[in-house]
Design an enzyme around this catalytic site. Structure first.
Site, PDB file in Angstrom:
ATOM      1  N   ASP A  66      16.178  70.696 127.284  1.00  0.00           N
ATOM      2  CA  ASP A  66      16.687  70.962 128.253  1.00  0.00           C
ATOM      3  C   ASP A  66      17.486  69.786 128.825  1.00  0.00           C
ATOM      4  OD1 ASP A  66      15.722  73.478 127.483  1.00  0.00           O
ATOM      5  OD2 ASP A  66      14.038  73.395 128.965  1.00  0.00           O
ATOM      6  N   TYR A  81      16.564  72.740 119.757  1.00  0.00           N
ATOM      7  CA  TYR A  81      15.281  73.048 119.406  1.00  0.00           C
ATOM      8  C   TYR A  81      15.140  74.732 118.996  1.00  0.00           C
ATOM      9  CZ  TYR A  81      15.366  74.563 124.273  1.00  0.00           C
ATOM     10  OH  TYR A  81      15.537  75.349 125.383  1.00  0.00           O
ATOM     11  N   ASP A 130       6.085  78.481 121.170  1.00  0.00           N
ATOM     12  CA  ASP A 130       6.484  79.923 121.186  1.00  0.00           C
ATOM     13  C   ASP A 130       6.551  80.125 122.776  1.00  0.00           C
ATOM     14  OD1 ASP A 130       6.662  82.762 120.650  1.00  0.00           O
ATOM     15  OD2 ASP A 130       5.157  82.628 119.209  1.00  0.00           O
TER      16      ASP A 130
END
Length: 788
Positions: A122, A166, A226
């Site tokens: 990010d 990612y 996850d």
């Protein structure tokens, strides 16, 4: 510590928002040990020294807390991974920044931590001039720093690297052809594991083929971060469903899997419990046994264990009540509260960049403490005025206790997974969509009742089922408030409250449709083009693509909202939870003629309070006739009643077309009032009062044509000022706006006295703006309006 190739399975605290407390993390470690998980990654985005102030070392007090956490994890047999996110402002070529990075990680290593992660997620891909001159690419700069830190720490068994690309959707042009990922795979030291989230940031499923492709590019099996249960991107969603969409056979292609769960700690019991069940077959398969992971079976087992957890009298922060002796998590410094004053914080989840906020609440008494149409300040709530006794047997959730298994299953089904609703939510949406699409069978000007009576009966049956489901959600809301486990209430109340309010509007609307909505053939009806979200069960499916869950906001609440005529007006639905949650059951329904006596009594009571004890009105119906009478007599189909367990407590009355309404008033209503309040000589005082009363009916409301062109409809809102939950006032008003919009109104207005600041503030928050001042008319009131 276990061998280097151990499959890492556990939890990553990596969300945006308020980090978990130390006490919550200790409870988390107990859960992880119990369920066979082995790894915890510390990386909360809003821990300043993890991300924004990564260069700063921890203070002595912070060191002590972190060391205690590392020791606690180790005592539970867990691997503690410390993550640092320097990517926002690090200068990769700066020896000073590299020194500060090493200093920070050395400090953590000296506290006993033996596993680390460096995260570059990010962030912007651009580099400063110095880095551009020093490195051939952005990936090269990151890999260079990661390799040096890895060597500096002595090449620990677990060292994780999170790339900027990612997931598959962030790779350019694709996973297999991404220059960034190819550089990472080629140049990153083989002892460093690379983090991956799947095809999306929040992946609905993980497939073996996609992971094989990533493994080939990275030249090592990835570790999955996850985000299946992450909810930091939507303040109206929380995910209580099972770990799903990841076949156990994926382990052959992974270094590990860490679940980044809900911001709200208590919401993660089932997600982590089922993750443990998913991980367990992997262990048993290595011992020669074959086991298949079934999400539904794992959910059932987790539900049974969560029922025990929910029966524990825990306070926020998981402090057990001192009067109870059941085991729970470690105690915290929160002040305990007794049954008469159970204060807790109703946390409102922040957006992806803001910190969390909290609001206190308490168990209300039988008298109302907050207003509906005019929300009171906190100091005013203590003066409730007239209270009403609670009717015996009406409280469905009167005492504190655990939720039933059926209620817990309903709760999970309403807040299931980001790409999938549970059965109760699916049924709710399907019924609402069908009822909306087939309402022409029960329209006021249609002929469905004559030509297709079987369709009418089907509509009524499905409406009954929908209304019953709405009632179950209302009862669930009350029982969550009354839950003995206040820690769960602290975390889940804002979501259940939000859904309860949206469902109140939807229920009122479906109750209103039969015999009131105009069919598409009517020149006034606007329903033909009013909806765009038919026939789908999730926001992503509504868009027709496999979108990220944040593209469609609101979850179940948002999808019910979008199935209503005013669903695009988010200001009518999205608000922070109230200061004082209440378990009282509320209902909003269309007006019935039997309600007239109660509504007249209510507005007379409000008038007496405003004027004081002295009341010169000679006829008991006068205030009701003046405020509500014409609307209830001439257009009762646009009137809604608010009621709670004690009876009627508010109403919203509307006029669809003010022009035609005024003509009908002149023709029928005003003559009736002249007869009812005709002047008779009963003494000078009575004569004068009656004459003034009659004159008030004859005053013609003068609204300019320019106003009525854009705002053809009018509304009035009345409610007792002792309501416990003032948010129902918004739902009451929204129910009326929904009905007006469904039958063709494009705008609505109302009058407010300029001194009534609380009402002005209330309406302004709902999108009303001042459109006409008193000096432009013969009266002093302000006219506020909003488009529909």
């Amino acid at each position: 510590m276990e061998r280097r190739d151990e499959f890492l399975c556990g939890v990553v605290e990596g969300f945006y928002g308020r980090p978990w407390s130390m006490e919550q993390r200790k409870v988390l470690f107990q859960w992880m040990q119990r369920w066979g998980l082995n790894t915890y990654l510390y990386g909360p985005k809003d821990d300043l020294k993890h991300r924004l102030l990564w260069r700063e070392v921890y203070s002595a007090e912070e060191e002590a807390q972190l060391k205690a956490l590392v020791c606690e994890a180790e005592s539970r047999g867990l691997r503690f991974v410390y993550a640092l996110s320097p990517g926002q402002d690090i200068v990769f070529s700066s020896s000073s920044d590299l020194t500060l990075l090493k200093r920070k990680l050395r400090q953590v290593a000296e506290l006993g931590c033996q596993a680390f992660a460096i995260l570059f997620d990010d962030i912007d891909h651009s580099m400063c001039q110095a880095d551009t001159e020093a490195f051939s690419s952005f990936a090269h700069a990151q890999v260079s720093v990661a390799n040096e830190i890895f060597r500096f720490l002595g090449e620990p068994h677990v060292f994780l690297f999170c790339p900027t690309e990612y997931c598959g959707s962030l790779c350019s042009p694709s996973v297999s052809k991404s220059p960034y990922l190819l550089t990472v795979g080629e140049d990153l030291l083989p002892g460093i594991s690379v983090i991956w989230t799947g095809s999306k940031v929040i992946s609905r499923e993980l497939s073996a083929d996609s992971l094989v492709e990533v493994q080939s590019v990275l030249q090592r099996p990835p570790l999955v971060w996850d985000n299946l249960h992450a909810n930091d991107y939507d303040s109206r969603r929380v995910f209580l469903g099972p770990f799903k969409g990841r076949p156990p056979g994926l382990r052959a292609h992974l270094r590990g899997l860490l679940l980044n769960p809900n911001c709200e700690f208590e919401a993660n019991y089932i997600p982590l419990h089922t993750l443990g069940t998913w991980h367990k077959p992997g262990k048993e398969e290595r011992e020669g046994e074959e086991h298949q992971y079934c999400p539904d079976q794992a959910l059932s087992a987790a539900l049974q264990d969560w029922m025990d957890e929910l029966s524990q009298p825990l306070q926020p922060g998981r402090q057990i009540r001192p009067t109870e002796h059941r085991s729970s998590g470690p105690s915290s410094k929160h002040k305990p509260s007794d049954s008469s004053d159970n204060q807790h914080g109703a946390q409102s989840k922040p957006s992806s960049t803001a910190g969390a906020c909290s609001a206190q609440s308490h168990k209300p008494s039988a008298s109302r403490k907050e207003t509906v149409a005019r929300p009171l300040r906190s100091e005013e709530r203590a003066h409730g005025g007239h209270s009403r006794e609670k009717a015996p047997g009406k409280g469905l959730c009167a005492g504190k206790g655990p939720l039933s298994e059926a209620q817990v299953r309903l709760l999970v089904g309403l807040y299931y997974l980001p790409h999938e609703h549970g059965p109760p939510a699916q049924s709710l949406l399907q019924d609402l969509t069908w009822l909306k699409a087939n309402c022409h069978y029960v329209s006021v000007n249609g002929n469905g009742k004559k030509t297709q009576p079987q369709k009418v009966e089907e509509w009524r049956a499905r409406a009954g089922r929908f209304l019953a489901a709405c009632d179950e959600i209302a009862v669930l809301h009350g029982c969550v408030v009354n839950s003995v486990n206040r820690a769960v209430l602290y975390d889940l109340y804002p979501y259940v409250w939000d859904l309860r309010n949206t469902i109140l509007v939807a229920k009122a609307f479906i109750s209103w449709l039969e015999g009131r909505v105009m069919s598409e053939s009517s020149p006034l009806g606007s329903w033909k083009n009013c909806f765009h979200w038919c026939g789908a069960s999730s926001g992503a499916e509504l868009l027709g693509v496999e979108a990220e869950p944040w593209v469609f906001k609101g979850g179940l609440s948002g999808e019910v909202q979008m199935l209503l005529p005013v669903g695009t007006s988010s200001e009518l639905f999205s608000h922070p939870p109230p200061l004082f949650p209440t378990s009282r059951l509320y209902n909003i329904r269309p007006f019935q003629h039997k309600d007239k006596v109660e509504l007249y009594r209510m507005v007379r009571q409000l008038h007496q309070r405003a004027r004081g004890a002295q009341d010169s009105v000679v006829h008991p119906d006068f205030i009701g006739d003046r405020c509500l009478g014409a609307s209830l007599a001439l257009c009762p189909e646009y009137s809604f009643v608010l009621e709670d367990e004690l009876g009627v407590c508010g109403c919203a009355v509307g006029i669809l077309d003010v022009r035609s309404f005024a003509k009908r008033c002149q023709a029928s209503w005003l003559p009736a009032m002249r007869d009812k309040y005709s002047v008779r000589p009963h003494g000078s005082n009575g004569h004068t009062a009656t004459k003034e009363a009659l004159q008030s009916f004859l005053e013609e409301q003068d609204y300019p044509d320019s106003l009525l062109y854009h705002f053809p409809s009018q509304l009035r809102l009345e409610a007792l000022p002792e309501l416990v939950d003032c948010s129902v006032s918004r739902s009451l008003l929204t129910s009326l706006l929904t009905a007006l919009k469904a039958n063709g109104s494009q705008g609505v207005f109302c009058e407010v006295q300029p001194t009534d600041r609380l009402r002005l503030e209330f309406l302004t928050k709902l999108g009303f703006l001042e459109i006409l001042r008193g000096e432009a008319r013969s009266t002093e009131g302000l006219v506020l309006g909003r488009l529909l």
